[in-house]
Design a protein around this motif. Structure first.
Motif, PDB file in Angstrom:
ATOM      1  N   MET A   7      26.300  22.652  44.788  1.00  0.00           N
ATOM      2  CA  MET A   7      26.559  23.896  45.508  1.00  0.00           C
ATOM      3  C   MET A   7      28.050  24.221  45.507  1.00  0.00           C
ATOM      4  SD  MET A   7      25.280  24.845  49.323  1.00  0.00           S
ATOM      5  CE  MET A   7      23.659  24.280  48.828  1.00  0.00           C
ATOM      6  N   ARG A   8      28.878  23.164  45.671  1.00  0.00           N
ATOM      7  CA  ARG A   8      30.330  23.399  45.670  1.00  0.00           C
ATOM      8  C   ARG A   8      30.794  23.882  44.301  1.00  0.00           C
ATOM      9  NH1 ARG A   8      30.368  18.543  48.695  1.00  0.00           N
ATOM     10  NH2 ARG A   8      30.994  17.360  46.842  1.00  0.00           N
ATOM     11  N   VAL A   9      30.199  23.320  43.244  1.00  0.00           N
ATOM     12  CA  VAL A   9      30.575  23.721  41.882  1.00  0.00           C
ATOM     13  C   VAL A   9      30.192  25.184  41.646  1.00  0.00           C
ATOM     14  CG1 VAL A   9      30.114  23.353  39.439  1.00  0.00           C
ATOM     15  CG2 VAL A   9      30.453  21.389  40.951  1.00  0.00           C
ATOM     16  N   GLU A  10      28.967  25.563  42.096  1.00  0.00           N
ATOM     17  CA  GLU A  10      28.531  26.946  41.912  1.00  0.00           C
ATOM     18  C   GLU A  10      29.423  27.906  42.674  1.00  0.00           C
ATOM     19  OE1 GLU A  10      24.494  27.011  43.116  1.00  0.00           O
ATOM     20  OE2 GLU A  10      23.731  26.183  41.235  1.00  0.00           O
ATOM     21  N   LYS A  11      29.769  27.543  43.913  1.00  0.00           N
ATOM     22  CA  LYS A  11      30.644  28.419  44.691  1.00  0.00           C
ATOM     23  C   LYS A  11      32.019  28.515  44.048  1.00  0.00           C
ATOM     24  CE  LYS A  11      28.476  27.952  49.225  1.00  0.00           C
ATOM     25  NZ  LYS A  11      28.665  27.553  50.643  1.00  0.00           N
ATOM     26  N   ALA A  12      32.506  27.393  43.482  1.00  0.00           N
ATOM     27  CA  ALA A  12      33.802  27.427  42.811  1.00  0.00           C
ATOM     28  C   ALA A  12      33.753  28.343  41.596  1.00  0.00           C
ATOM     29  CB  ALA A  12      34.214  26.008  42.397  1.00  0.00           C
ATOM     30  N   GLY A  13      32.620  28.314  40.854  1.00  0.00           N
ATOM     31  CA  GLY A  13      32.466  29.203  39.699  1.00  0.00           C
ATOM     32  C   GLY A  13      32.448  30.657  40.111  1.00  0.00           C
ATOM     33  N   MET A  14      31.737  30.944  41.206  1.00  0.00           N
ATOM     34  CA  MET A  14      31.693  32.315  41.707  1.00  0.00           C
ATOM     35  C   MET A  14      33.075  32.775  42.151  1.00  0.00           C
ATOM     36  SD  MET A  14      28.143  32.170  43.890  1.00  0.00           S
ATOM     37  CE  MET A  14      28.422  33.808  44.560  1.00  0.00           C
ATOM     38  N   ALA A  15      33.800  31.884  42.834  1.00  0.00           N
ATOM     39  CA  ALA A  15      35.138  32.241  43.289  1.00  0.00           C
ATOM     40  C   ALA A  15      36.058  32.504  42.100  1.00  0.00           C
ATOM     41  CB  ALA A  15      35.700  31.130  44.169  1.00  0.00           C
ATOM     42  N   GLU A  16      35.913  31.687  41.028  1.00  0.00           N
ATOM     43  CA  GLU A  16      36.743  31.883  39.849  1.00  0.00           C
ATOM     44  C   GLU A  16      36.424  33.216  39.175  1.00  0.00           C
ATOM     45  OE1 GLU A  16      37.676  29.655  35.577  1.00  0.00           O
ATOM     46  OE2 GLU A  16      36.413  28.691  37.104  1.00  0.00           O
ATOM     47  N   SER A  17      35.119  33.539  39.083  1.00  0.00           N
ATOM     48  CA  SER A  17      34.723  34.818  38.494  1.00  0.00           C
ATOM     49  C   SER A  17      35.244  35.988  39.301  1.00  0.00           C
ATOM     50  CB  SER A  17      33.196  34.895  38.387  1.00  0.00           C
ATOM     51  OG  SER A  17      32.790  36.151  37.909  1.00  0.00           O
ATOM     52  N   MET A  18      35.174  35.870  40.626  1.00  0.00           N
ATOM     53  CA  MET A  18      35.665  36.939  41.494  1.00  0.00           C
ATOM     54  C   MET A  18      37.169  37.097  41.337  1.00  0.00           C
ATOM     55  SD  MET A  18      35.220  37.359  45.620  1.00  0.00           S
ATOM     56  CE  MET A  18      33.442  37.391  45.451  1.00  0.00           C
ATOM     57  N   GLN A  19      37.872  35.952  41.187  1.00  0.00           N
ATOM     58  CA  GLN A  19      39.317  36.002  41.038  1.00  0.00           C
ATOM     59  C   GLN A  19      39.690  36.715  39.741  1.00  0.00           C
ATOM     60  OE1 GLN A  19      41.175  34.977  43.507  1.00  0.00           O
ATOM     61  NE2 GLN A  19      43.070  35.650  42.529  1.00  0.00           N
ATOM     62  N   GLU A  20      38.902  36.526  38.677  1.00  0.00           N
ATOM     63  CA  GLU A  20      39.174  37.198  37.415  1.00  0.00           C
ATOM     64  C   GLU A  20      38.952  38.701  37.526  1.00  0.00           C
ATOM     65  OE1 GLU A  20      36.687  35.366  34.575  1.00  0.00           O
ATOM     66  OE2 GLU A  20      37.829  33.495  34.475  1.00  0.00           O
ATOM     67  N   ASP A  21      38.062  39.120  38.416  1.00  0.00           N
ATOM     68  CA  ASP A  21      37.781  40.543  38.591  1.00  0.00           C
ATOM     69  C   ASP A  21      38.884  41.259  39.353  1.00  0.00           C
ATOM     70  OD1 ASP A  21      35.401  40.267  37.270  1.00  0.00           O
ATOM     71  OD2 ASP A  21      34.218  40.003  39.093  1.00  0.00           O
ATOM     72  N   LEU A  22      39.693  40.536  40.113  1.00  0.00           N
ATOM     73  CA  LEU A  22      40.656  41.155  41.011  1.00  0.00           C
ATOM     74  C   LEU A  22      42.074  41.064  40.455  1.00  0.00           C
ATOM     75  CD1 LEU A  22      39.346  39.837  44.441  1.00  0.00           C
ATOM     76  CD2 LEU A  22      38.737  41.933  43.231  1.00  0.00           C
ATOM     77  N   GLU A  23      42.821  42.113  40.721  1.00  0.00           N
ATOM     78  CA  GLU A  23      44.225  42.173  40.308  1.00  0.00           C
ATOM     79  C   GLU A  23      45.057  42.645  41.500  1.00  0.00           C
ATOM     80  OE1 GLU A  23      47.099  44.742  37.275  1.00  0.00           O
ATOM     81  OE2 GLU A  23      44.906  44.965  37.222  1.00  0.00           O
ATOM     82  N   GLY A  29      48.109  46.266  47.626  1.00  0.00           N
ATOM     83  CA  GLY A  29      46.908  46.877  47.054  1.00  0.00           C
ATOM     84  C   GLY A  29      46.193  45.931  46.102  1.00  0.00           C
ATOM     85  N   PHE A  30      44.979  46.304  45.718  1.00  0.00           N
ATOM     86  CA  PHE A  30      44.172  45.502  44.798  1.00  0.00           C
ATOM     87  C   PHE A  30      43.448  46.434  43.836  1.00  0.00           C
ATOM     88  CE2 PHE A  30      44.563  42.983  48.637  1.00  0.00           C
ATOM     89  CZ  PHE A  30      44.843  41.713  48.152  1.00  0.00           C
ATOM     90  N   ARG A  31      43.127  45.900  42.664  1.00  0.00           N
ATOM     91  CA  ARG A  31      42.330  46.626  41.675  1.00  0.00           C
ATOM     92  C   ARG A  31      41.171  45.746  41.238  1.00  0.00           C
ATOM     93  NH1 ARG A  31      41.968  50.666  38.071  1.00  0.00           N
ATOM     94  NH2 ARG A  31      41.142  50.197  35.992  1.00  0.00           N
ATOM     95  N   CYS A  32      39.975  46.295  41.270  1.00  0.00           N
ATOM     96  CA  CYS A  32      38.790  45.585  40.790  1.00  0.00           C
ATOM     97  C   CYS A  32      38.580  45.944  39.321  1.00  0.00           C
ATOM     98  CB  CYS A  32      37.558  45.974  41.632  1.00  0.00           C
ATOM     99  SG  CYS A  32      36.028  45.200  41.063  1.00  0.00           S
ATOM    100  N   ARG A  33      38.784  44.975  38.433  1.00  0.00           N
ATOM    101  CA  ARG A  33      38.638  45.237  37.003  1.00  0.00           C
ATOM    102  C   ARG A  33      37.182  45.508  36.627  1.00  0.00           C
ATOM    103  NH1 ARG A  33      42.043  40.456  36.740  1.00  0.00           N
ATOM    104  NH2 ARG A  33      44.204  41.011  36.262  1.00  0.00           N
TER     105      ARG A  33
END
Length: 794
Positions: A7-23, A29-33
């Protein structure tokens, strides 16, 4: 592996994916790619990430990535090889989910397999061949997910002004009448768009004449009825009457060819003609539509996304024109629509005030979320219903602006008499016999009076009739349409020709009440100087202030209530069932318990929702039921005595109107004071409302089992289970949605046998935005499912 670690690995993957989407941007301010959206701060970002658009695109990306991982790229087969042959070939290795062919060139295909195990079996085979041709099979190329909005109308479509730019343009006009004229110019077709549609109609006509000699493609609806809106669909009617006569004449050589049938080309009745495969006179509507879809797919250049919709009220074939992005549909049994279109054209030609008034009311309704259908079905008013409502209003002015349909029939000559599907659709072909209207009201006054009239209108107790130009009592309407499928509801608006059709039958009680409240708020605003006069200080005025969304909603707590009224009533039950309920004791109580049992069944067993009945008498339940009652009963107080649109008022009175909401009172005549009630605490773990149509089609297959018919609760339960399995076997740690459902009885105007049930939904505060999508699905699904279960159980 330890489940907690997974579960921790899956959440870490989701967090990494979300981090890639954000600038991160300057100044916080923020931009969602992923969504191409820019927000100003962290709270706005959190709202966006919880929003429907971001959640939908995340889900879409996950689905496409999963498809890539289990798909192969196939080439080398003969051109013209059908997808079914490829599917049959790869079925030997495992189940094939889908085959996507390269339509333009026909030289490659993407084959989606059931899972990675099947993929590995396919790739492990070094040589593949089909029909004597060696196939080249390789893993599908993985691409970055990019979402692009579909193109609409290409260069032919006029560039739409942004809401801010439109407001600026309207504020620069001299008066409200000029604002309404500017609104028409902004939304109507450009010359390029009119030319494009004419060319497409000509193209369709040429193609269909090759396959259906004597046929005619006739446009109807918004494209030609005088109320065109840039980007609207292209509605077409395929007239096959002459084709049927021609086909009958070729089967009976001794019988002369009808004079009105154009002589076909020699190859039109050859052995290869499409007419040799089907008898149009005896073919069913779905069969003919499938034939039309085949012609569209294979013979009309630039047409794709062809889909037959046989279960619609008027069965159609939908299509999309690739180069322009123009969408449309073709029907083969809709001659009434042609007469409706000509009638609307006649109304626009009769008086020049008709078009600006209709455009203004439509745009106002759209801005107030009263019109439109973004979810493919729902309780909102459509543009046709709003147009008829405006025409009826103009018929009832004193003196009238437009004549009634009955008056038009009186002016019709014998050769103009027209009957379509048994309905009298007669009216003059031209305007020479119509008397000019003596009404001199300007557009500013007419729009204000429109809101005043319908702000106090009782839509549920009468039928609005354009034929008679007056509201008709419901008992008389039911007697005149006996044997028809006339559907009555909270909003009754009769089609001017097809008298058994209520064009607002889809509107529910909540929308009808909101329409009245918004009309009352608009009428109140139209009495102010801010509406009637241009601001000398550059402030917004006139239509701009009127079009601002939510002006009425902010004053009405009831508008925030998520309420679904079930169509079930005691009077709708069979007589034998009512007799059984009466013998069991308290009829109303037994009926309520039976319906509640069906509600719980649909939520638990069909939608896979955890549903726990709350304890009776709990403090929380009492508060919730009281709040639900208030949401249903709340309405505006008696409006102040109306004044004319040109009446001047002091600035103090005007500011008081704009700042102080009207007082409210509870209405106590619609619900029984001692209604039954029940409450459930629910939790939703899967998005079972997404993709149901596709999964349902896969489960039914080409030949659906009679034991699992379309729309059956058994099939719907299987659809929910399949969607849950697609999302993963492991259950999430936290529920996706948590909400409370309150069911209670009330009495309507039909008396003792008119008891109804209302369901009030209360989502968790932090999930209010996310819950909206699920609630929209429930609005269409839940009433039908509950009714089906109640009927089957009795």
């Amino acid at each position: 592996m330890d489940p907690s670690r997974v579960m921790r690995v899956e959440k870490a993957g989701m967090a990494e994916s979300m981090q890639e989407d954000l600038e991160s941007l300057a100044r916080g301010g923020f931009r969602c790619r992923l969504c191409h959206v820019t927000v100003a701060n962290k709270p706005s970002l959190d709202d966006h990430l919880r929003g429907k658009k971001h959640q939908r695109l995340e889900s879409l990306r996950s689905v496409r990535q999963a498809q890539e991982l289990r798909s192969v790229f196939v080439s080398g087969f003969s051109k013209g090889t059908p997808a079914s042959e490829l599917s049959d070939y790869f079925q030997a290795y495992g189940e094939v989910i889908n085959v996507v062919m390269d339509k333009d060139k026909g030289v490659y295909a993407i084959v989606e397999l059931q899972d990675k195990e099947v993929l590995e079996k396919v790739l492990a085979q070094p040589h593949h061949s089909l029909g004597g041709q060696k196939l080249r099979v390789k893993p599908r190329e993985k691409k970055d997910f990019k979402y692009t909005q579909p193109r609409k109308q290409g260069s032919a479509k006029r560039e739409q002004l942004s809401p801010k730019k439109l407001a600026q343009e309207l504020c620069q006009a001299d008066d409200v009448d000029a604002q309404m004229s500017l609104l028409v110019q902004q939304f109507e077709f450009s010359e390029g768009e009119r030319r494009l549609r004419d060319l497409l109609v000509t193209l369709f006509q040429e193609v269909f004449l090759e396959f259906f000699p004597g046929s005619a493609i006739l446009p109807f609806g918004s494209s030609v009825n005088g109320f065109d809106v840039s980007g609207c669909d292209l509605d077409l009617f395929l007239d096959l009457e002459k084709t049927k006569k021609f086909q009958a004449s070729t089967k009976s050589p001794a019988e002369p060819l009808a004079e009105d049938v154009a002589s076909p080309e020699p190859d039109s009745h050859s052995e290869d003609s499409i007419l040799s495969d089907i008898d149009l006179a005896s073919a069913t509507t779905p069969e003919v539509l499938e034939l039309v879809a085949t012609v569209l797919q294979k013979c009309v250049p630039g047409v794709h996304h062809v889909q037959v919709v046989p279960n619609a009220r008027r069965p159609v074939v939908k299509f999309c024109h690739k180069e322009s992005g123009l969408r449309g549909d073709i029907s083969i049994d809709n001659k009434l629509a042609l007469r409706n279109t000509r009638f609307l054209q006649l109304c626009t030609e009769t008086d020049e005030r008709v078009r600006p008034l209709v455009y203004a009311v439509r745009h106002w309704a759209k801005q107030q979320a009263l019109a439109g259908n973004p979810f493919g079905g729902g309780p909102l008013l459509n543009n046709y219903a709003l147009t008829l409502l405006v025409l009826f209003f103009l018929q009832t002015r004193n003196p009238p602006v437009l004549p009634t349909v009955a008056r038009l029939k009186e002016l019709t000559e014998n050769e103009e008499q027209t009957v379509v599907d048994g309905w009298d659709c007669s009216f003059p072909k031209d305007l020479t016999r119509l008397e000019p209207s003596s009404n001199t009201e300007n557009l500013c006054t007419l729009l204000a009076e429109f809101f005043h009239v319908f702000g106090d209108y009782n839509f549920a107790s009468c039928m609005i009739s354009l034929r008679e130009g007056q509201p008709l009592p419901l008992p008389g309407v039911l007697e005149s349409t006996v044997g028809s499928k006339l559907k009555l509801g909270p909003f009754n608006l009769q089609d001017p020709f097809e008298l058994s059709h209520n064009v607002a039958a889809n509107v529910n009680e909540k929308t009808a009440l909101r329409f009245q409240r918004c009309c009352q708020a608009a009428a109140k605003y139209c009495r102010s100087l801010q509406y009637q006069r241009k601001s000398s200080k550059g402030k917004i005025w006139g239509l701009v202030r009127l079009f601002q969304p939510g002006t009425a909603e902010a004053e009405t707590p009831a508008a925030t209530g998520l309420v679904i009224s079930l169509p079930l009533t005691l009077a709708s039950l069979p007589a034998q069932t009512r007799k059984q309920l009466s013998q069991a004791g308290n009829m109303h109580q037994c009926w309520f318990q039976k319906v509640c049992s069906s509600i719980a069944f649909v939520l638990k067993d069909v939608l896979r929702c955890d549903c726990l009945e709350a304890q009776e008498g709990s403090e929380r339940e009492g508060e919730a039921v009281t709040e639900c009652k208030q949401r249903e009963q709340q309405t505006e107080a008696d409006a102040e005595q109306p004044s004319s649109a040109g009446h001047k008022r002091s600035l103090d009175e005007e500011e008081a109107d704009l700042s102080s909401p009207a007082p409210k009172r509870l209405r106590t005549d619609t619900l029984s004071p001692e209604g039954e009630s029940m409450t459930w605490n629910c939790a939703m773990w899967r998005r079972v409302w997404l993709g149901r149509r596709r999964v349902r089609r896969q489960l039914r297959g080409p030949q659906p089992n009679s034991q699992c018919a379309a729309g059956s609760l058994e099939l719907e339960a299987k659809v929910s289970e399949a969607i849950s399995q697609q999302e993963g076997e492991a259950r999430p740690t936290d529920p996706l949605l948590q909400f409370t459902v309150h069911a209670r009885t009330g009495a309507d105007s039909s008396g003792e046998q008119g008891m109804r049930i209302s369901l009030c939904f209360e989502p968790a505060p932090e999930q209010a935005a996310a819950f909206q999508e699920f609630f929209h699905f429930l609005q269409g699904f839940l009433p039908r499912a509950v009714e089906q279960h109640v009927v089957s159980a009795t």
